[in-house]
Design an enzyme around this catalytic site. Structure first.
Site, short mmCIF file in Angstrom:
data_model
loop_
_atom_site.label_atom_id
_atom_site.label_comp_id
_atom_site.label_asym_id
_atom_site.label_seq_id
_atom_site.Cartn_x
_atom_site.Cartn_y
_atom_site.Cartn_z
N GLU A 1 0.64 -1.61 0.49
CA GLU A 1 -0.05 0.40 -0.49
C GLU A 1 0.64 1.53 -0.18
O GLU A 1 0.78 2.39 0.66
CB GLU A 1 -1.24 0.25 1.14
C1 LIG Z 1 3.25 -9.34 0.67
C2 LIG Z 1 2.89 -8.13 -0.18
C3 LIG Z 1 1.33 -8.89 -0.49
C4 LIG Z 1 1.01 -8.04 -1.56
N1 LIG Z 1 0.17 -7.81 -2.66
C5 LIG Z 1 -0.72 -6.48 -3.71
C6 LIG Z 1 -2.13 -6.61 -4.02
O1 LIG Z 1 -2.52 -7.43 -3.06
N2 LIG Z 1 -1.71 -6.51 -5.36
C7 LIG Z 1 -1.88 -5.91 -5.93
O2 LIG Z 1 -1.50 -5.28 -6.80
N3 LIG Z 1 0.19 -5.45 -4.91
C8 LIG Z 1 0.08 -6.23 -4.08
N4 LIG Z 1 1.33 -6.23 -3.85
C9 LIG Z 1 2.34 -5.04 -3.79
C10 LIG Z 1 3.11 -4.27 -3.69
O3 LIG Z 1 2.38 -2.91 -3.34
C11 LIG Z 1 4.49 -4.05 -3.55
O4 LIG Z 1 5.71 -4.56 -3.22
C12 LIG Z 1 5.03 -2.14 -3.48
O5 LIG Z 1 4.35 -1.43 -4.20
C13 LIG Z 1 6.05 -1.78 -4.09
O6 LIG Z 1 6.39 -2.22 -5.41
P1 LIG Z 1 8.29 -3.40 -5.30
O7 LIG Z 1 8.13 -4.33 -4.43
O8 LIG Z 1 8.44 -3.95 -6.75
O9 LIG Z 1 9.46 -2.13 -4.66
P2 LIG Z 1 9.55 -1.22 -5.17
O10 LIG Z 1 8.81 -0.06 -5.92
O11 LIG Z 1 11.44 -1.60 -6.26
O12 LIG Z 1 10.34 -0.12 -4.46
C14 LIG Z 1 11.62 -0.70 -3.41
C15 LIG Z 1 12.52 0.25 -3.10
O13 LIG Z 1 12.65 1.57 -3.37
C16 LIG Z 1 11.70 2.71 -2.76
N5 LIG Z 1 11.28 3.64 -3.46
C17 LIG Z 1 10.82 3.40 -5.33
N6 LIG Z 1 10.83 4.58 -5.81
C18 LIG Z 1 11.18 5.45 -4.52
C19 LIG Z 1 11.28 6.99 -4.70
N7 LIG Z 1 10.70 8.00 -5.83
N8 LIG Z 1 11.83 7.04 -3.65
C20 LIG Z 1 11.74 6.59 -2.68
N9 LIG Z 1 11.71 5.28 -2.56
C21 LIG Z 1 10.98 5.09 -3.72
C22 LIG Z 1 10.76 1.88 -2.04
O14 LIG Z 1 10.13 2.71 -1.28
C23 LIG Z 1 11.29 0.92 -1.56
O15 LIG Z 1 11.80 0.85 -0.14
C24 LIG Z 1 2.46 -6.50 -2.58
C25 LIG Z 1 3.48 -7.03 -1.95
C26 LIG Z 1 3.64 -7.91 -1.40
C27 LIG Z 1 5.20 -7.44 -0.87
#
Ligand SMILES: Cc1cc2nc3c(=O)[nH]c(=O)nc-3n(C[C@H](O)[C@H](O)[C@H](O)COP(=O)(O)OP(=O)(O)OC[C@H]3O[C@@H](n4cnc5c(N)ncnc54)[C@H](O)[C@@H]3O)c2cc1C
Length: 761
Positions: free
Chosen positions: A440
């Site tokens: 989220e």
């Molecule tokens: C257990 C679990 C359940 C989930 N459930 C759902 C679901 O039901 N439906 C769904 O659609 N998604 C779901 N998600 C996805 C979740 O919303 C994403 O994991 C999340 O949006 C982060 O994306 P990412 O994991 O690819 O990390 P990334 O986007 O690769 O981020 C990696 C790091 O970089 C940081 N970062 C990225 N951009 C910036 C910026 N501009 N400035 C500073 N920091 C930044 C982030 O804060 C994070 O710390 C789920 C994820 C998990 C792990």
């Protein structure tokens, strides 16, 4: 030429032209994110002069009789059915009885209105249910929260067509359908709008007929409930290369309702999110064809996907993770206080050591604060607000404080918290912390980009008006609107500077506090910080403009101040709403000091790093003539808070209420802890006799007449109860590892060697 025309054409116009050049254009997704949700108390905080009376007179969160009955019966029953150890380590799924109960009692339809067969609960009730269920099991909590949060149910209610609502909502309400929401893909996480999942408008065959529809190709991952879902809300980029809809090729992000049995959809694989076995996995779609009526909201909502998601997020994000975090913080505080009382080292309960009291105090503070903010936020939702900036504050700060609470609880429990097994009541929650941090809106992004970034545009009294005027294609109209907004802004900035000066130079003594407030000095101090915040925010916006997006740390720190103002306001409101409980004063005072210290550190960070040094100097001279205050709670305050957690009392119950404490289970580690805690406290006077006689052995104490036969029996019972709590699990080697056989010889020698090296043990 009248005065206003003169001002606009001679003074404002050059500023308008300059600002138009340096102002980065607002992208479509940014505009949609800005438009989503509403402005509420965040707008007041941005004025620098919040109306505390309005906050205090707002009705507190309350449950209806029906909602309370649901908590007492259906929720209690559900918690009693969940066995967190078995589900994570043996079944790797909730038991069938739990799924059946969730469906039958409509846990998946809490937010769906009654006319569609749902429970039609308030946001407060929704939050309370998630909170209590999460205290029994993170997995059960997540399973309940997801269908009621961002997903098909919420989206259908706000944006669905009548036909879609009539068909899907009753089925979602009674659990015939299990929903999931597919937004994230491997190439698009935080930047979800960068997804490559596509839907191309074309003619295809649907149930034997040729119809206009959309052909979908997607790869989603991390989707909660995905492996067991029957319907998915799918976000994709819609294109119409044949211009069948007459709206051009790129139609934008769109959401479809996709039954999982549609040909081409595959799901069922599972991810393992840190050994927290809620259902989660990837979803794939290869050339999936559906008619246009599968678009959520019908053709009218094509391309509106991002607005829909942001709007739903403003509500869901205010409830799900803050409620789960509130449960975790309260449970960590409750359990750590009890454990610190029953566990002795060096002959005294560990909670009497100042080093242990420090984390205990923060645990008590976190439990009070998170719940105060949660209740305030859900009460606002019940009043019809959808404050997107505050939802980001809640998501970030509730989960970060939960993380600190679990870390402190782990430290206090020592090995007891580390060794996995049915007797461990901390590890499952501790393991799941990074999940709450990531979903989220991942926390780093939320703090650095969202809170102040969105707040500055959305909640600031003039910023959005100025930006919209600057981006108006009709420059004459834009200049006119900009002229009004800009001079309004200047007037506001001067007033803010005056307030910041008065409040800063008087050390927070002069400043508004609500009529008849019990703790006016705290409100005055918050008023001081609010004025300093508005002043510093304006100076940062003025000197950095669009570059503030790249200066993430400045944005993050300003967001920290804004967040503390919200959270501390919630604390003061809770104190008033709960009838000004005198015994809670130490908690409120502690939280104010801790919060002010964070505010001070954040201000320092901004002022030390603001590239325009004159602006930093000006802000210091006006708002902080005697330096930025950073008060620190005293050792005495810390001791008082720790004490609250270490004795059973109405106050402890108020601090950690409505948690699942093992009722309905014959054996439950929290039940054992609570029982031992009560026994230890009750038997303290008898223990004192032993201590005074300097005897540790019970039999010896009885034989020497230090304690009576009855007291001997009582202390024996106490020590057995404590032993049970302190005990950890151990498993036969073969049960843990199929390759255990290879260690049999080594193990015997290893044990002998260890004994030889450590004869004293
Ligand atoms: C257990 C679990 C359940 C989930 N459930 C759902 C679901 O039901 N439906 C769904 O659609 N998604 C779901 N998600 C996805 C979740 O919303 C994403 O994991 C999340 O949006 C982060 O994306 P990412 O994991 O690819 O990390 P990334 O986007 O690769 O981020 C990696 C790091 O970089 C940081 N970062 C990225 N951009 C910036 C910026 N501009 N400035 C500073 N920091 C930044 C982030 O804060 C994070 O710390 C789920 C994820 C998990 C792990």
């Amino acid at each position: 030429m009248d005065l206003r025309t003169f001002r606009r054409d001679r003074i404002t116009a050059p500023i308008f032209n300059w600002a138009s050049r340096i102002m980065p254009p607002i992208s479509e997704t940014e505009r949609e994110a800005i438009d989503a949700g509403t402005v509420w108390w965040d707008g007041e905080l941005f004025t620098g002069n919040p109306d505390w009376n309005a906050l205090l007179t707002m009705p507190p969160a309350r449950l209806s009789a029906e909602e309370q009955a649901f908590m007492d019966n259906e929720v209690a029953e559900l918690c009693g059915l969940v066995d967190d150890w078995t589900l994570n380590w043996r079944d790797r799924d909730l038991a069938k009885s739990v799924w059946d109960h969730m469906r039958a009692k409509k846990f998946f339809g809490m937010i769906i209105p009654k006319k569609y067969g749902g429970l039609g609960f308030s946001n407060t009730a929704h939050s309370e249910v998630v909170r209590t269920v999460s205290s029994a099991s993170v997995v059960a909590g997540v399973t309940v929260m997801v269908p009621n949060s961002l997903g098909p149910g919420e989206l259908l209610m706000h944006f669905g067509t009548d036909e879609q609502r009539d068909y899907w909502l009753p089925r979602l309400a009674d659990g015939r359908e299990i929903p999931c929401f597919g937004l994230t893909s491997p190439d698009a996480g935080s930047d979800a709008a960068a997804m490559q999942d596509t839907g191309v408008v074309e003619y295809g065959t649907w149930k034997g007929r040729k119809v206009l529809g959309v052909r979908l190709n997607f790869h989603k991952r991390y989707i909660t409930l995905g492996p067991v879902a029957t319907v998915m809300g799918l976000a994709f980029k819609m294109r119409d290369p044949g211009n069948h809809l007459g709206r051009g090729e790129e139609l934008g992000i769109t959401v479809a309702l996709l039954p999982m049995d549609t040909p081409g959809v595959s799901h069922g694989e599972r991810h393992i999110p840190l050994f927290t076995f809620f259902q989660n996995g990837p979803l794939y779609g290869k050339d999936v064809f559906v008619p246009l009526d599968h678009i959520l909201g019908g053709e009218a909502q094509i391309g509106q996907g991002w607005t829909m998601l942001m709007t739903a997020l403003a509500a869901g994000r205010s409830i799900s993770l803050p409620s789960q975090s509130a449960a975790s913080a309260a449970m960590s505080a409750r359990a750590s206080g009890a454990y610190a009382r029953v566990r002795t080292q060096f002959g005294v309960p560990i909670g009497l050591f100042e080093g242990v009291q420090e984390p205990l105090a923060e645990l008590a503070g976190n439990a009070y604060l998170i719940d105060a903010a949660r209740r305030l936020t859900v009460a606002a939702l019940d009043e019809g607000h959808r404050p997107s900036v505050l939802s980001a504050i809640m998501k970030y700060h509730a989960t970060e404080r939960m993380r600190r609470s679990y870390t402190h609880a782990m430290d206090i429990h020592g090995g007891k918290g580390i060794i996995e097994g049915p007797r461990n009541y901390l590890a499952a929650g501790y393991r799941s912390v990074p999940i709450g941090i990531t979903v989220e809106g991942a926390n780093i992004l939320t703090r650095n980009l969202m809170i102040f970034g969105q707040g500055a545009v959305r909640s600031h009294p003039y910023m959005l008006k100025e930006m919209l005027a600057l981006s108006d294609e009709d420059t004459t109209r834009g200049l006119d609107a900009f002229d009004r907004a800009f001079w309004g802004h200047i007037g506001h900035a001067l007033k803010t500077a005056g307030r910041a000066f008065l409040r800063g130079w008087s050390g927070g003594r002069i400043g508004p506090a609500p009529r008849n407030a019990a703790l006016p000095h705290h409100f005055k101090r918050l008023s001081r910080h609010a004025a300093a915040f508005a002043l510093t925010a304006d100076l940062a916006l003025l000197t950095l403009g669009g570059a503030l997006k790249r200066k993430e740390l400045i944005s993050a720190r300003l967001g920290d101040v804004l967040a503390e103002l919200y959270l501390l306001g919630a604390v003061l409101k809770r104190f008033e709403d709960e009838g000004r409980q005198a015994e809670d004063r130490p908690i409120v005072d502690y939280l104010m000091q801790q919060g002010e210290s964070r505010i001070g550190a954040a201000f320092k960070g901004v002022l030390d790093n603001l590239p325009a040094r004159w602006a930093a100097w000006l802000a210091r001279a006006i708002a902080f003539p005697f330096g930025v205050p950073e008060p620190v709670p005293s050792d005495r305050q810390i001791g008082k808070l720790a004490e609250i957690l270490m004795k059973p009392s109405a106050q402890r119950e108020r601090l950690a209420p409505d948690l699942y404490l093992g009722e309905g289970h014959a054996e439950h580690p929290i039940k054992d802890l609570e029982a031992a805690f009560a026994l230890v406290v009750e038997a303290a006077p008898i223990e004192k006799k032993l201590r005074e006689a300097r005897i540790d052995d019970l039999q010896e104490a009885r034989d020497k007449g230090v304690i009576s036969e009855g007291e001997f029996a009582r202390l024996t019972e106490v020590r057995t109860a404590v032993e049970k709590v302190v005990a950890v699990d151990a498993f036969p080697m073969d049960e843990i590892s199929p390759t255990a056989g290879q260690h049999r010889r080594t193990k015997r020698t290893g044990t002998r060697a260890r004994r030889q090296r450590q004869p004293a043990q």
